[in-house]
Every structure is written in C-alpha cells, then in structure tokens.
Motif scaffolding. Sequence first.
Motif, mmCIF file in Angstrom:
data_model
loop_
_atom_site.group_PDB
_atom_site.id
_atom_site.type_symbol
_atom_site.label_atom_id
_atom_site.label_comp_id
_atom_site.label_asym_id
_atom_site.label_seq_id
_atom_site.Cartn_x
_atom_site.Cartn_y
_atom_site.Cartn_z
ATOM 1 N N ARG A 66 0.824 -1.206 0.000
ATOM 2 C CA ARG A 66 0.000 0.000 0.000
ATOM 3 C C ARG A 66 0.862 1.260 0.000
ATOM 4 N NH1 ARG A 66 -5.264 0.387 1.273
ATOM 5 N NH2 ARG A 66 -5.290 -1.633 2.339
ATOM 6 N N SER B 39 2.131 5.412 -5.477
ATOM 7 C CA SER B 39 0.825 5.112 -4.912
ATOM 8 C C SER B 39 0.756 3.618 -4.583
ATOM 9 C CB SER B 39 -0.287 5.493 -5.896
ATOM 10 O OG SER B 39 -1.566 5.280 -5.319
ATOM 11 N N THR C 79 -1.317 -2.329 -6.775
ATOM 12 C CA THR C 79 -2.468 -3.229 -6.798
ATOM 13 C C THR C 79 -2.204 -4.537 -7.530
ATOM 14 O OG1 THR C 79 -3.331 -2.176 -8.806
ATOM 15 C CG2 THR C 79 -4.058 -1.286 -6.689
ATOM 16 N N MET D 108 -2.681 2.527 -7.628
ATOM 17 C CA MET D 108 -3.964 3.201 -7.481
ATOM 18 C C MET D 108 -3.968 4.618 -8.048
ATOM 19 S SD MET D 108 -5.519 1.998 -3.826
ATOM 20 C CE MET D 108 -5.791 0.263 -3.472
ATOM 21 N N ASN E 124 -7.386 4.867 -12.496
ATOM 22 C CA ASN E 124 -7.647 4.292 -11.174
ATOM 23 C C ASN E 124 -7.453 5.377 -10.130
ATOM 24 O OD1 ASN E 124 -8.210 2.535 -9.116
ATOM 25 N ND2 ASN E 124 -6.355 1.319 -9.299
ATOM 26 N N GLU E 125 -8.348 5.389 -9.137
ATOM 27 C CA GLU E 125 -8.254 6.358 -8.061
ATOM 28 C C GLU E 125 -8.044 5.687 -6.709
ATOM 29 O OE1 GLU E 125 -11.818 8.600 -8.299
ATOM 30 O OE2 GLU E 125 -11.298 9.604 -10.180
ATOM 31 N N TYR E 126 -8.742 4.557 -6.495
ATOM 32 C CA TYR E 126 -8.603 3.889 -5.199
ATOM 33 C C TYR E 126 -8.916 2.393 -5.261
ATOM 34 C CZ TYR E 126 -13.668 4.564 -5.350
ATOM 35 O OH TYR E 126 -14.987 4.563 -5.737
#
Length: 494
Positions: free
Chosen positions: A343, A370, A373, A389, A412-414
């Motif tokens: 993360r 960021s 993922t 992300m 992608n944001e989150y």
Amino acid sequence: MHKSRGQSRRHGRRSHRHNAWFRQHGSNERNNTGAQQSPQGSSHSDDEAPSTSSTAGSSSVPDLPGYYFDPEKKRYFRLLPGHNNCNPLTKESIRQKEMESKRLQLLEEEDKQGKKIARLGFNASSLLQKSKLGFLNVTSYCRLAHELRVSCMQRKKVQIQSSDPSALASDRFNLILADTNSDRLFTVNDVKVGGSKYGIINLHGLKTPTLRVHMHENLYFTNRKVNAVSWASLNHLDSHILLCLMGIAETPGCATLLPASLFVSSHPAGDRPGMLCSFRIPGAWSCAWSLNIQANNCFSTGLSRRVLVTSVVTGHRQSFGTSSDVLAQQFAITAPLLFNGCRSGEIFAIDLRCRNQGKGWKATHLFHDSAVTSVQILQEEQCLMASDMAGTIKLWDLRTTKCIRQYEGHVNEYAHLPLHVHEEEGIVVAVGQDCYTRIWSLHDAQLLRTIPSPHPTSKADIPSVAFSSRLGGFRGAPGLLMAIRQDLYCFSYS
C-alpha cells in the motif's frame, strides 16, 4: 422610505445589467457557434479516454461560480448541491451524462464499422509487404500481426447454460479467473439474497458461430467478502482454487483451498474429489500459489504489515514483517523469490531460502508513488510489471531496478484492480475504474484498443476480464472474455 426606494432602484439597475450581460453573452454564443467548433472535432480517436470535464466543447466560455454552461442549449444553468434535494443538475450528474454519451458513441462506432487501427498505416497488406521486402523479421511480423487482430476484435455475447437458469438472471459476476490452459473459468457471483457463490465455466464450447458455455455450480457459498483468488496446483495442475475470505463478527478470516472437483463435471474423468482445506489467516489482502521448487505445495498471503508463506502439507508457516499492507503477490518459478506490492508503493522480493525474520531476506526494492495493486513477472524473470492506485503501469528491469517503459491511459483512483500481461500475444490488458478496458502493446507501450463497457458505467459495475491465446483449450483461438452484471461477452479474433 426614500432610502429604501433608492436601494430598490439601484438593485433593479444591477439586476438589469446582470440579465443584459447574460442575454448579450447568449447572443454572442449563438453568433459564434460555427467559429467555436473545431474542424477536427469529428475525428477524435476512438482510443481516447472519455472526457470528464463539465465544459467539454465549450472551453472558450468563462466559468461562473455556481453555474453550468450547457453547450447544446447555449445558456447557463444554476448548480445546486446534490446531497439532499431532487435537483438533477449536479456536477456528478453532468459528468455521468458526458461519460455515458461518450460510451454510447464508441459502442455505436464499434457496431457500425469496427475499431479504427491505432497505428497509422497499420494494416495486413502493409505488414505483408514489409515482411517480403525484409524490413520485418519473423518475430516482429508475428507480433505486429497479433496487434492488428487485437485492434479488430468484435464483441459477441456468450450464452451461458446452467442447471439453475433463474440464478443466472439474478446473480451478478464479481470476478472471473481463467486457469493455466484457459479451458476453465472460475467465477465469483454476488447472490441477490446476500453473500457470494462460486462456479466454474467450461470453455470447451466457446466456438464460433455459436458461443455457448456451461456453468457448473456448487452449493458452497459464503456471505463473506472474497479478497483474493488464485488457481492452485496441489494434486495436479490447477486442481484447487485458493480463496482469501474476510472475517465477519466473531468468525475470523481464512484462506480456503477449494477443490475444483467439487464442481460437477468440471474435473477430468477419473479425478477423485479433493479435500477442502481451510487455514485461519485473518485479514488477507492478497494471495499467490507457488510453482517454485523452493516452496513446493505452498501458498502466500499478504496481510497488514506481514507476509505468511504456508505449507499445505505440513502446515508450517514462515512469517515476514513488512512496513505496510501487502496488496499484490506473485512467486517466481525459477528464482527462489516471492514478489510483493504494498500500500505504501513499495515493491520488494522475499528470498525463500531465508527463514522467518532473518537478515537479508529482502532481495529487490522498487517504488511507486501510490498503492501497488498488481505485480506480474515476465517469463524470463528479468522484468516485472506493476500497476498502482494512481493509474500508473510501469515495466521494471529487475537487474538495474529501473523503469524501462510506462503505459499511459489507465484510470484508477482507489480500486484494487488487476493487471493482465500476455507475452505470447505481446499485449497488456487492464480495466480502469472508468469501466473502459484498455489494451497496450507490451513492446512499445502503444495503446492499441479502448473497449467501452456494454453497460452504463458505474463504480459498482467494473468489468472483470480474462485474455488468453487459446480460449477453450489447446485448439482454442485468442480472445478476451468480459464479465459484467449477469452477462459474459467474448471479443474474438475475426
């Protein structure tokens, strides 16, 4: 009283001037409509991402706080907060309207004339001519031919047969995952009454012109969230499915090995039903099955600030402490390494020859800006591809620990979104949070194709995809499978 009348007259003059400005500006907009239209406005590339600006097509119009300019009606409208009223004119609704208009336009163009080729002069005749003249070797010719066919894939709906047709009409696809040979598709479906149900789709019937497959279901289901899924080779290749389930209330989270043989007729003839194994592992974010001889019959789980490597046979565990949550994992096959994405944006490798918290078990360090993922190791294990992300997709050289290529356009944001790399076809596939599926060339990061969702875009309806060079088994054709809501679509080579 005279003072109040004077204030009223001054207020009236200000209102008159304000309204006159609006009328004059609207008149100017009507008179300059033709001048404002770009001569290239009708020739936008189909591979561009959908616009998210609330003033698209009206960039010359000044922004007024609290107002929205409608380029179709050539006038301003007042914006109101959309939290507790029925006013449909909010920034979110305007953005959603523009995205839906773009999606419908792309779908219409696909249905009419197919996709435009991403590269200028990129067609079959030019490739063949360059190959004959010696400008392209065999490898380059095959790769470019694959890219050409990817750009021309056509969407077709797949007919799903099941022993419970009513469930097919109500259960929604959450994710799909193809096995190694691409002849089976593991599915997680959200059940209407709550919880998740699992199934395996046999892809042997996925042949044109009739695309028909059969869903083999099992009564094993859970009302817990599925965090991560991976095919596992315990008895033989892809004999089990590894599931990471979130804990609820007093029930702790666990990692479950679900035998594929539990699904009726989905396993090879003569294959005996396997054993269902469950391991108490709370709060797993990710998982991976090992095909490395250094960690035979083992799987890993990424937890909050910890990585666990568990032996299915002995139950022995190795624990490795980390500084952040581990959201993505993959084992290397030849090198004794387990790659992890965190993360915090850190990517590191664990040397499987080290035991527990011993020194020197971190073999590689890479960094994103960021949360990571997805991590994918390329076949020769000299490069690694990762997405995060922030929508960044990078190809890393593991020998120099430097980024050698970046793939633009992913959104992608989150969300925790997967990444699909297919070296045989030379492509990279990713579904963005905007519900668009994008396909890039692996070798030069060229965006080859942008596929809109067949359904209206929604953050709750992000498609799940699977790409294979041999859909349906060894004799299958290359193509892309897309699952969204209750539907399954196939984008096959034409």
